[in-house]
Scaffold this motif. Structure first.
Motif, PDB file in Angstrom:
ATOM      1  N   LEU A   1       4.419  48.731  76.377  1.00  0.00           N
ATOM      2  CA  LEU A   1       5.402  47.643  76.368  1.00  0.00           C
ATOM      3  C   LEU A   1       6.327  47.731  77.575  1.00  0.00           C
ATOM      4  O   LEU A   1       6.525  46.736  78.294  1.00  0.00           O
ATOM      5  CB  LEU A   1       6.215  47.700  75.068  1.00  0.00           C
ATOM      6  CG  LEU A   1       7.462  46.817  75.011  1.00  0.00           C
ATOM      7  CD1 LEU A   1       7.085  45.346  75.124  1.00  0.00           C
ATOM      8  CD2 LEU A   1       8.247  47.082  73.726  1.00  0.00           C
ATOM      9  N   TYR A   2       6.887  48.911  77.817  1.00  0.00           N
ATOM     10  CA  TYR A   2       7.840  49.029  78.925  1.00  0.00           C
ATOM     11  C   TYR A   2       7.144  49.048  80.285  1.00  0.00           C
ATOM     12  O   TYR A   2       7.734  48.621  81.283  1.00  0.00           O
ATOM     13  CB  TYR A   2       8.755  50.232  78.705  1.00  0.00           C
ATOM     14  CG  TYR A   2       9.809  49.856  77.680  1.00  0.00           C
ATOM     15  CD1 TYR A   2      10.997  49.267  78.062  1.00  0.00           C
ATOM     16  CD2 TYR A   2       9.550  50.005  76.314  1.00  0.00           C
ATOM     17  CE1 TYR A   2      11.927  48.852  77.127  1.00  0.00           C
ATOM     18  CE2 TYR A   2      10.467  49.593  75.368  1.00  0.00           C
ATOM     19  CZ  TYR A   2      11.661  49.008  75.773  1.00  0.00           C
ATOM     20  OH  TYR A   2      12.567  48.577  74.844  1.00  0.00           O
ATOM     21  N   ARG A   3       5.900  49.474  80.327  1.00  0.00           N
ATOM     22  CA  ARG A   3       5.127  49.327  81.562  1.00  0.00           C
ATOM     23  C   ARG A   3       4.938  47.839  81.875  1.00  0.00           C
ATOM     24  O   ARG A   3       5.119  47.396  83.019  1.00  0.00           O
ATOM     25  CB  ARG A   3       3.767  50.036  81.414  1.00  0.00           C
ATOM     26  CG  ARG A   3       2.804  49.846  82.568  1.00  0.00           C
ATOM     27  CD  ARG A   3       3.378  50.285  83.899  1.00  0.00           C
ATOM     28  NE  ARG A   3       3.751  51.693  83.891  1.00  0.00           N
ATOM     29  CZ  ARG A   3       4.602  52.246  84.740  1.00  0.00           C
ATOM     30  NH1 ARG A   3       5.197  51.501  85.667  1.00  0.00           N
ATOM     31  NH2 ARG A   3       4.903  53.528  84.664  1.00  0.00           N
ATOM     32  N   ALA A   4       4.627  47.057  80.847  1.00  0.00           N
ATOM     33  CA  ALA A   4       4.444  45.613  81.045  1.00  0.00           C
ATOM     34  C   ALA A   4       5.753  44.950  81.460  1.00  0.00           C
ATOM     35  O   ALA A   4       5.765  44.068  82.331  1.00  0.00           O
ATOM     36  CB  ALA A   4       3.905  44.974  79.772  1.00  0.00           C
ATOM     37  N   MET A   5       6.857  45.358  80.860  1.00  0.00           N
ATOM     38  CA  MET A   5       8.148  44.760  81.212  1.00  0.00           C
ATOM     39  C   MET A   5       8.526  45.082  82.653  1.00  0.00           C
ATOM     40  O   MET A   5       9.060  44.234  83.370  1.00  0.00           O
ATOM     41  CB  MET A   5       9.235  45.249  80.260  1.00  0.00           C
ATOM     42  CG  MET A   5       9.023  44.904  78.795  1.00  0.00           C
ATOM     43  SD  MET A   5       8.714  43.145  78.475  1.00  0.00           S
ATOM     44  CE  MET A   5      10.229  42.406  79.071  1.00  0.00           C
ATOM     45  N   LEU A   6       8.259  46.309  83.078  1.00  0.00           N
ATOM     46  CA  LEU A   6       8.570  46.682  84.461  1.00  0.00           C
ATOM     47  C   LEU A   6       7.707  45.918  85.453  1.00  0.00           C
ATOM     48  O   LEU A   6       8.173  45.524  86.530  1.00  0.00           O
ATOM     49  CB  LEU A   6       8.370  48.186  84.659  1.00  0.00           C
ATOM     50  CG  LEU A   6       9.593  49.082  84.497  1.00  0.00           C
ATOM     51  CD1 LEU A   6       9.209  50.538  84.722  1.00  0.00           C
ATOM     52  CD2 LEU A   6      10.707  48.683  85.460  1.00  0.00           C
ATOM     53  N   GLU A   7       6.457  45.710  85.092  1.00  0.00           N
ATOM     54  CA  GLU A   7       5.522  45.042  86.005  1.00  0.00           C
ATOM     55  C   GLU A   7       5.504  43.531  85.820  1.00  0.00           C
ATOM     56  O   GLU A   7       4.722  42.836  86.457  1.00  0.00           O
ATOM     57  CB  GLU A   7       4.122  45.625  85.813  1.00  0.00           C
ATOM     58  CG  GLU A   7       4.044  47.103  86.191  1.00  0.00           C
ATOM     59  CD  GLU A   7       2.676  47.714  85.966  1.00  0.00           C
ATOM     60  OE1 GLU A   7       1.798  47.011  85.407  1.00  0.00           O
ATOM     61  OE2 GLU A   7       2.481  48.886  86.347  1.00  0.00           O
ATOM     62  N   ARG A   8       6.375  43.040  84.914  1.00  0.00           N
ATOM     63  CA  ARG A   8       6.487  41.604  84.637  1.00  0.00           C
ATOM     64  C   ARG A   8       5.140  41.006  84.217  1.00  0.00           C
ATOM     65  O   ARG A   8       4.770  39.898  84.614  1.00  0.00           O
ATOM     66  CB  ARG A   8       7.038  40.857  85.860  1.00  0.00           C
ATOM     67  CG  ARG A   8       8.422  41.324  86.310  1.00  0.00           C
ATOM     68  CD  ARG A   8       8.860  40.567  87.552  1.00  0.00           C
ATOM     69  NE  ARG A   8      10.083  41.083  88.120  1.00  0.00           N
ATOM     70  CZ  ARG A   8      11.320  40.652  87.834  1.00  0.00           C
ATOM     71  NH1 ARG A   8      11.470  39.705  86.926  1.00  0.00           N
ATOM     72  NH2 ARG A   8      12.381  41.166  88.429  1.00  0.00           N
ATOM     73  N   ASP A  52       2.142  40.421  80.878  1.00  0.00           N
ATOM     74  CA  ASP A  52       2.162  39.995  79.482  1.00  0.00           C
ATOM     75  C   ASP A  52       2.408  41.190  78.561  1.00  0.00           C
ATOM     76  O   ASP A  52       1.743  42.214  78.673  1.00  0.00           O
ATOM     77  CB  ASP A  52       0.830  39.337  79.119  1.00  0.00           C
ATOM     78  CG  ASP A  52       0.815  38.883  77.666  1.00  0.00           C
ATOM     79  OD1 ASP A  52       1.720  38.136  77.262  1.00  0.00           O
ATOM     80  OD2 ASP A  52      -0.093  39.323  76.929  1.00  0.00           O
ATOM     81  N   TYR A  53       3.370  41.058  77.668  1.00  0.00           N
ATOM     82  CA  TYR A  53       3.760  42.177  76.815  1.00  0.00           C
ATOM     83  C   TYR A  53       3.626  41.867  75.324  1.00  0.00           C
ATOM     84  O   TYR A  53       3.992  42.697  74.481  1.00  0.00           O
ATOM     85  CB  TYR A  53       5.214  42.572  77.107  1.00  0.00           C
ATOM     86  CG  TYR A  53       6.237  41.495  76.796  1.00  0.00           C
ATOM     87  CD1 TYR A  53       6.787  41.364  75.519  1.00  0.00           C
ATOM     88  CD2 TYR A  53       6.655  40.609  77.775  1.00  0.00           C
ATOM     89  CE1 TYR A  53       7.721  40.382  75.234  1.00  0.00           C
ATOM     90  CE2 TYR A  53       7.591  39.627  77.503  1.00  0.00           C
ATOM     91  CZ  TYR A  53       8.122  39.516  76.229  1.00  0.00           C
ATOM     92  OH  TYR A  53       9.038  38.545  75.942  1.00  0.00           O
ATOM     93  N   PHE A  54       3.102  40.689  74.964  1.00  0.00           N
ATOM     94  CA  PHE A  54       3.113  40.271  73.561  1.00  0.00           C
ATOM     95  C   PHE A  54       2.386  41.263  72.662  1.00  0.00           C
ATOM     96  O   PHE A  54       2.923  41.701  71.636  1.00  0.00           O
ATOM     97  CB  PHE A  54       2.489  38.881  73.416  1.00  0.00           C
ATOM     98  CG  PHE A  54       2.410  38.418  71.984  1.00  0.00           C
ATOM     99  CD1 PHE A  54       3.521  37.887  71.353  1.00  0.00           C
ATOM    100  CD2 PHE A  54       1.232  38.555  71.257  1.00  0.00           C
ATOM    101  CE1 PHE A  54       3.455  37.487  70.011  1.00  0.00           C
ATOM    102  CE2 PHE A  54       1.156  38.157  69.929  1.00  0.00           C
ATOM    103  CZ  PHE A  54       2.279  37.621  69.306  1.00  0.00           C
ATOM    104  N   ASP A  55       1.158  41.621  73.020  1.00  0.00           N
ATOM    105  CA  ASP A  55       0.387  42.523  72.155  1.00  0.00           C
ATOM    106  C   ASP A  55       1.038  43.900  72.055  1.00  0.00           C
ATOM    107  O   ASP A  55       1.079  44.495  70.977  1.00  0.00           O
ATOM    108  CB  ASP A  55      -1.048  42.667  72.682  1.00  0.00           C
ATOM    109  CG  ASP A  55      -1.902  41.458  72.351  1.00  0.00           C
ATOM    110  OD1 ASP A  55      -1.511  40.675  71.461  1.00  0.00           O
ATOM    111  OD2 ASP A  55      -2.952  41.289  72.990  1.00  0.00           O
ATOM    112  N   ALA A  56       1.542  44.413  73.178  1.00  0.00           N
ATOM    113  CA  ALA A  56       2.179  45.726  73.150  1.00  0.00           C
ATOM    114  C   ALA A  56       3.412  45.720  72.257  1.00  0.00           C
ATOM    115  O   ALA A  56       3.654  46.668  71.497  1.00  0.00           O
ATOM    116  CB  ALA A  56       2.551  46.159  74.569  1.00  0.00           C
ATOM    117  N   LEU A  57       4.206  44.655  72.327  1.00  0.00           N
ATOM    118  CA  LEU A  57       5.405  44.549  71.486  1.00  0.00           C
ATOM    119  C   LEU A  57       5.021  44.471  70.017  1.00  0.00           C
ATOM    120  O   LEU A  57       5.591  45.185  69.172  1.00  0.00           O
ATOM    121  CB  LEU A  57       6.214  43.322  71.897  1.00  0.00           C
ATOM    122  CG  LEU A  57       7.447  43.021  71.041  1.00  0.00           C
ATOM    123  CD1 LEU A  57       8.443  44.167  71.096  1.00  0.00           C
ATOM    124  CD2 LEU A  57       8.100  41.715  71.488  1.00  0.00           C
TER     125      LEU A  57
END
Length: 720
Positions: free
Chosen positions: A253-260, A262-267
């Motif tokens: 999730l936080y890797r996706a947020m840092l890299e902007r 898609d984070y839906f599945d991780a969240l």
């Protein structure tokens, strides 16, 4: 702004560490079996650590080890043995709470990176500046530090790395200032044994019931770019008690947020693995927002639908997320959060009656469970078998070894090996001539590199000219290798023991002193209220005169530290004709103390919240403040005779310390009183829990909880 921000994930087990790396974490923090603030986690054996180190080196990841507990006098030797292992095993940093132990490590291992644990309660510019002078390279800021103060700290101390919790459990008490579990149950949170009294159920005198101290979980996912811009170096995910699945998906999730990206599945998956209600807590407000989840304190996963109708043994739902047999569900009867029900899916069937093993998102199905919700009840997905990870065996990874450079020579029929200050000579062996100039060198270098069971191996061996054009039977070389590494290990052990003894003996505490008995009555130093510290809105007239000193016990939690310390300076200036005794209760006050060393009328004591549990901690403070330091209060959770190593280390009596010191206002957080009604004035409530009676005092947007009495009917805290 940092170009790269580290994602730091929890590793309560080897499997969780592997999951963290695979999920995108740059580093993990973990504990060995002792001296870790999460003693109930599975933690790591030394063999597991060495296997993980091999993986970390291969993947370019880092490992930080937590030695972040208060350490007793008789545990120092054992703690140092653990620290030495970690140092030799290539740990990237150690996370510490005990300042005395930190000062030992700095002398023993000058190049070992020291990180200040959140248990040190660091939350001010002054505290971070002080720890920089003491050789720390990183501070784990208290969860309560708001965004603007994080940015200010980085601006004023740019060469100190800042680590900030961005996700996971939030303690009600300020980190490092909680005595509840230790004082009430003998299970100190400062020793990694917290029983989570804050997650327990309480009742007010008026009959209101709830989990009044049970916090929502931090979730800063929407603020990672702002925190990065503010200069945060490491985003820390809480959860050494959490599963590998949680660690994997939250790291992702936080890797996706840092890299902007898609984070839906991780969240979604992170929340299914574990999630309370989410909060940004103190990020925008030092007094906190949306702190308490008073109705239900446990894992609630993700809402996946609503019970639309019931049959005799199943209910109908349009599920937002995929469901499978044996997945876990949660609902609250009639949506009343005091009536939670956890159940497992036993059967799934379509509207036409066809049995199914798994269904996708947005499916309309009947679900059979042991407990049935009522129509209208919200259904939460709290576990999914589809997220389960494969088991990982640490033994499938080779154990990391420490590399040493060797110099090899031949002297007649003996092989000599030198490494640093150690020299080895073999017994006489048979050395034959050989036409291969480098045969012996290549073979012996290979044997020294493959060091069998030894912790050490040679990554670089140089040979003198006598080693050319010779041959030695490989079996003899292997015996020499084994003998060399055994003797080298013994040499390193002995050298460390000698250095350790010299370092420990360099710490001294006064053997005699003249501390008046009156100072053992800590309650005598309290201001007029039962709060044992001088508060920001206290008047000078509330201070006590004890033993001829005007006593000023400083508050360990300073929301406006500069303003607060300036007020203390004003008191000092206005009382230049009096002897003043200032009680230090946070590392962020030590630079303030150093500024007053030349003032003849100013003296200091170390208050109970700085946890002097060994002579090294007191020696640290004494070396810093000299004769201006009159005494220190010993660690209050355990008053042991072993602490009587100096008459200046005292145990206090007649004193009921605050179990919690919280930056959140109890009245506001639980909806009992609005800020407009309060204005920072004192509020007081009596709470009961399992036969215990507590008094909660809120003042200046800070909360203190005290134990009133306890009739020993047992402990009934929530399991979460």
């Amino acid at each position: 702004m940092n170009s790269e921000v580290e994602i730091l994930a929890p590793a309560g087990s080897f499997e969780a560490a592997v999951a963290a790396f695979e999920g995108g974490a740059d580093a993990v923090y973990l504990g060995l079996s002792d001296f870790s603030a999460r003693k109930a986690a599975r933690n790591f054996s030394r063999e597991e650590f060495l296997s993980l180190k091999t993986l970390a080196v291969r993947e370019g990841k880092k490992i930080f080890a937590a030695l972040n507990t208060v350490i007793k006098e008789d545990e120092i030797e054992s703690a140092l043995d653990t620290a030495r292992f970690l140092y030799d095993a290539g740990v990237d940093a150690v996370i510490l709470q005990d300042i005395g132990f930190a000062s030992i490590l700095k002398k023993l291992f000058p190049d070992l990176a020291l990180h200040a644990s959140t248990q040190m309660a660091l939350h001010t510019v002054e505290g971070v500046k002080f720890l920089k002078t003491q050789g720390f390279s990183r501070v784990v800021l208290s969860r309560e530090v708001p965004f603007d103060l994080i940015a200010k700290i980085k601006k004023e101390v740019p060469d100190m790395e800042l680590e900030v919790f961005v996700h996971g459990a939030l303690c009600y008490s300020f980190s490092g200032l909680c005595l509840a579990s230790g004082m009430v149950l003998g299970r100190s949170g400062n020793r990694g044994m917290c029983a989570q009294l804050c997650r327990s159920y309480y009742e007010t005198e008026e009959g209101k019931k709830g989990y009044f101290f049970s916090c929502n979980d931090l979730e800063y996912k929407d603020f990672v770019q702002q925190l990065k811009f503010a200069g945060v170096d490491s985003f820390k995910i809480e959860g050494r008690m959490k599963s590998p699945e949680y660690v994997f998906h939250t790291s992702a999730l936080y890797r996706a947020m840092l890299e902007r990206s898609d984070y839906f599945d991780a969240l979604k998956n992170s929340r299914i693995c574990f999630a309370r209600k989410a909060t940004t807590a103190y990020l925008r407000n030092f007094s906190g927002n949306n702190l308490i989840c008073g109705g239900y304190p446990g894992h609630r996963g993700v809402k996946t639908g609503v019970c639309e109708k019931k049959l005799k043994d199943r209910f109908f739902i349009k599920t937002k997320y995929s469901l499978g047999i044996h997945d876990g569900l949660l609902f609250f009867r009639n949506n009343d959060e005091t009536k939670p029900f956890n159940c497992s899916i036993e059967e799934i069937s379509s509207a036409s009656g066809k049995n199914l093993k798994i269904v996708g998102d947005s499916s309309r199905v009947y679900v059979k469970t042991g407990e049935l919700p009522e129509v209208g009840d919200e259904i939460y997905l709290v576990s999914s078998r589809s997220l389960e990870r494969k088991k990982v065996n640490y033994a499938s990874f080779p154990q990391w070894k420490k590399a040493v450079e060797l110099e090899v020579s031949l002297a007649g029929n003996r092989i000599r090996i030198k490494s640093g200050g150690f020299s080895y000579e073999s017994e006489e062996i048979t050395v034959e001539k050989s036409e291969n100039q480098n045969g012996f060198k290549d073979k012996f270098a290979e044997i020294l590199k493959n060091s069998a069971d030894s912790f050490y191996f040679s990554d670089k061996a140089t040979f003198d000219k006598n080693c050319e054009n010779v041959f030695v039977v490989p079996s003899i070389l292997k015996k020499i290798r084994t003998d060399f590494y055994e003797k080298y290990t013994a040499f390193c052990d002995a050298a460390f023991e000698e250095k350790k003894r010299i370092v420990l003996d360099s710490f001294s505490v006064p053997e005699s002193g003249n501390v008046p008995e009156i100072f053992r009555e800590r309650a005598l130093m309290n201001p007029d209220t039962d709060i044992p510290f001088f508060m920001p809105d206290d008047s000078e007239t509330s201070l006590k005169t004890v033993g001829g000193f005007l006593t000023v016990p400083l508050l360990p939690l300073m929301k406006e530290s500069e303003k607060y310390l300036n007020k203390i300076n004003d008191i000092i200036s206005e009382n230049s004709d009096k002897k003043i005794l200032v009680g230090l209760s946070n590392l962020g006050q030590l630079n303030f103390a150093l500024e007053h060393l030349k003032d003849e009328n100013i003296f200091f004591f170390i208050d109970f919240s700085l946890y002097i549990a060994n002579r090294f901690s007191y020696s640290f403070f004494k070396n810093l403040l000299g004769e201006k330091l009159l005494f220190g209060c010993s660690w209050i959770e355990e008053k042991e005779d072993v602490l009587q190593l100096s008459p200046e280390i005292i145990t206090v009596s007649g004193f009921n310390p605050p179990l919690f010191v919280s930056a959140g206002c109890f009245e506001r957080s639980n909806g009992f009183k609005k800020c407009a009604e309060c204005g920072g004035k004192r509020s007081e409530r009596i709470l009961t829990n399992c036969g215990r009676v507590f008094k909660v005092v809120s003042r200046n947007c800070i909360t203190f909880m005290f134990l009133e009495h306890f009739d020993c009917r047992g402990f009934c805290a929530s399991s979460e």
